[in-house]
Design an enzyme around this catalytic site. Structure first.
Site, PDB file in Angstrom:
ATOM      1  N   THR A 111       4.267   1.913   2.288  1.00  0.00           N
ATOM      2  CA  THR A 111       5.544   2.151   1.611  1.00  0.00           C
ATOM      3  C   THR A 111       6.235   3.374   2.194  1.00  0.00           C
ATOM      4  OG1 THR A 111       4.828   1.114  -0.464  1.00  0.00           O
ATOM      5  CG2 THR A 111       6.616   2.727  -0.606  1.00  0.00           C
ATOM      6  N   SER A 112       5.481   4.463   2.346  1.00  0.00           N
ATOM      7  CA  SER A 112       6.081   5.706   2.840  1.00  0.00           C
ATOM      8  C   SER A 112       6.569   5.571   4.279  1.00  0.00           C
ATOM      9  CB  SER A 112       5.061   6.854   2.734  1.00  0.00           C
ATOM     10  OG  SER A 112       4.009   6.705   3.678  1.00  0.00           O
TER      11      SER A 112
ATOM     12  N   GLY B 295       0.818  -1.188   0.000  1.00  0.00           N
ATOM     13  CA  GLY B 295       0.000   0.000   0.000  1.00  0.00           C
ATOM     14  C   GLY B 295       0.862   1.253   0.000  1.00  0.00           C
ATOM     15  N   CYS B 296       0.247   2.380  -0.340  1.00  0.00           N
ATOM     16  CA  CYS B 296       0.996   3.635  -0.437  1.00  0.00           C
ATOM     17  C   CYS B 296       1.463   4.122   0.927  1.00  0.00           C
ATOM     18  CB  CYS B 296       0.159   4.699  -1.142  1.00  0.00           C
ATOM     19  SG  CYS B 296      -1.554   4.806  -0.584  1.00  0.00           S
ATOM     20  N   TYR B 297       0.558   4.183   1.909  1.00  0.00           N
ATOM     21  CA  TYR B 297       0.978   4.588   3.256  1.00  0.00           C
ATOM     22  C   TYR B 297       2.047   3.652   3.817  1.00  0.00           C
ATOM     23  CZ  TYR B 297      -2.945   7.949   3.648  1.00  0.00           C
ATOM     24  OH  TYR B 297      -3.816   9.001   3.471  1.00  0.00           O
TER      25      TYR B 297
END
Length: 369
Positions: free
Chosen positions: A176-177, A172-174
């Site tokens: 990953t960050s 997911g994007c969150y």
């Protein structure tokens, strides 16, 4: 440019499993190509010299030309018309990007020929425990045997597992960050496993392309709002990765916010220092860990990452600051939620899976202003 980045950027194409010659193109299907992540995969592949899109699906858009659904790509792509998944000829496909909504991909991927290698951009195979999946996604996992072979794919952290995988669960994007900066620090024992606070903000594209009242212009413009407070579905994914890095159970406080911008993501992370580490030590560990990585840039002291630094790119910018509170640090991590947070990382993973130089098709620089 580092030695690793130079090697990754090299134009030569390596031999890959399932391909008969080093210069042979891989035939790619994009399932769910009518959504934002599917569109972004096709946009990025328009300049990929090795991947050739041979099938696009869109259940409600079947029969349409791709440029009818996304007119801005009419001059950039030469791809087939959209079809239903049931009409895909899998004999002409080597690998697939699955960009379908959560809870819709399990039975579809389980039915694919074993020769097809898959990067799944949904959440369906990210959580290793199927009971945890059922708890957070509200339904029984329908492909538990396939889940057992899925490899979680933050490329920089799981490259060797990705290389030999048939199915990669694109993160997911969150997560990953958050995991890119925190995993090396937890592995080094430099931050506490307790009291990690994540204040994250995303562009509206992170909510998908479906028509929803709360995403109308008048609902989202000129303001921000948090959502999934205390219960966002990315929380167990974040905790899974951080717990594995720490070798102990990690629980986080995570609150996502929706920002009135199309794309971009910033996670501001508050951590407690551990093991006698200083803020400079944290920065040094991250710079050392990612020195040879082409897509992760750890800024020097005082550098503040902006989402516009990574807009439209596969890059992650990270910076570390001292907190005003003694013994604490503030870590800032920015990505483009649709690229490094989804489609770009998916292509990065498939490059690794098929033996293609990792940066192929992904060296776009940020759009600015």
């Amino acid at each position: 440019m580092s030695a690793r980045a130079q090697a990754a950027a090299a134009p030569a194409v390596a031999e890959a499993p399932g391909r008969t010659h080093a210069t042979e193109k891989a035939r790619i299907a994009v399932l769910g190509a009518s959504g934002y992540t599917g569109e972004e995969v096709v946009r990025l592949l328009a300049l990929h010299p090795v991947f050739d899109v041979t099938a696009l699906t869109g259940e409600t858009q079947a029969g349409k030309a791709f440029s009818d659904v996304f007119p801005h790509l009419v001059t950039a792509t030469n791809v087939p018309r959209l079809v239903k998944i049931a009409d895909v000829d899998w004999s002409g496909v080597d690998a697939a990007f699955c960009c379908l909504p959560h809870a819709t991909t399990q039975e579809i991927l389980a039915s694919l020929p074993r020769k097809v290698r898959v990067v799944d951009l949904s959440a369906d195979f990210r959580l290793r425990n199927v009971d945890t999946y059922a708890e957070w996604y509200g339904g029984t996992h329908r492909a538990p045997e396939l889940q057992k072979e899925a490899v979680y794919g933050i490329t920089e952290l799981h490259r060797e597992e990705v290389r030999s995988a048939r199915l990669v669960a694109n993160p997911g994007c969150y997560p990953t960050s958050v995991q890119l900066p925190l995993v090396p620090l937890l592995q080094a024992g430099m931050i506490s496993t307790e009291d990690i606070i994540i204040d994250a903000k995303s562009g509206v594209s992170g909510a998908g392309r479906s028509a929803k009242q709360n995403l109308l212009y008048t609902e989202i413009a000129e303001g921000i709002n948090c959502y999934g407070v205390g219960s966002h579905r990315h929380m167990p994914e974040i905790e899974q990765g951080l717990s594995e890095a720490a070798g102990a159970d990690v629980r986080v406080s995570f609150t996502p916010h929706l920002m009135p911008m199309s794309r971009g993501m910033q996670s501001t992370i508050y951590v407690r220092l551990d093991g006698g580490a200083s803020v400079d030590d944290l920065r040094s560990v991250l710079q050392g860990r990612y020195a040879e990585e082409p897509f992760v840039h750890v800024m020097n002291a005082g550098g503040v990452p902006h989402t516009r630094y990574v807009r439209g790119t596969n890059y992650n910018f990270i910076s570390v600051f001292p907190d005003r509170l003694p013994g604490r640090a503030i870590i800032i991590s920015v990505i483009d939620n649709l690229v490094k947070g989804a489609s770009g990382q998916a292509i990065q993973n498939l490059n690794v899976m098929l033996g293609v130089p990792e940066t192929t098709g992904l060296l776009q620089q940020a759009l600015f202003p």
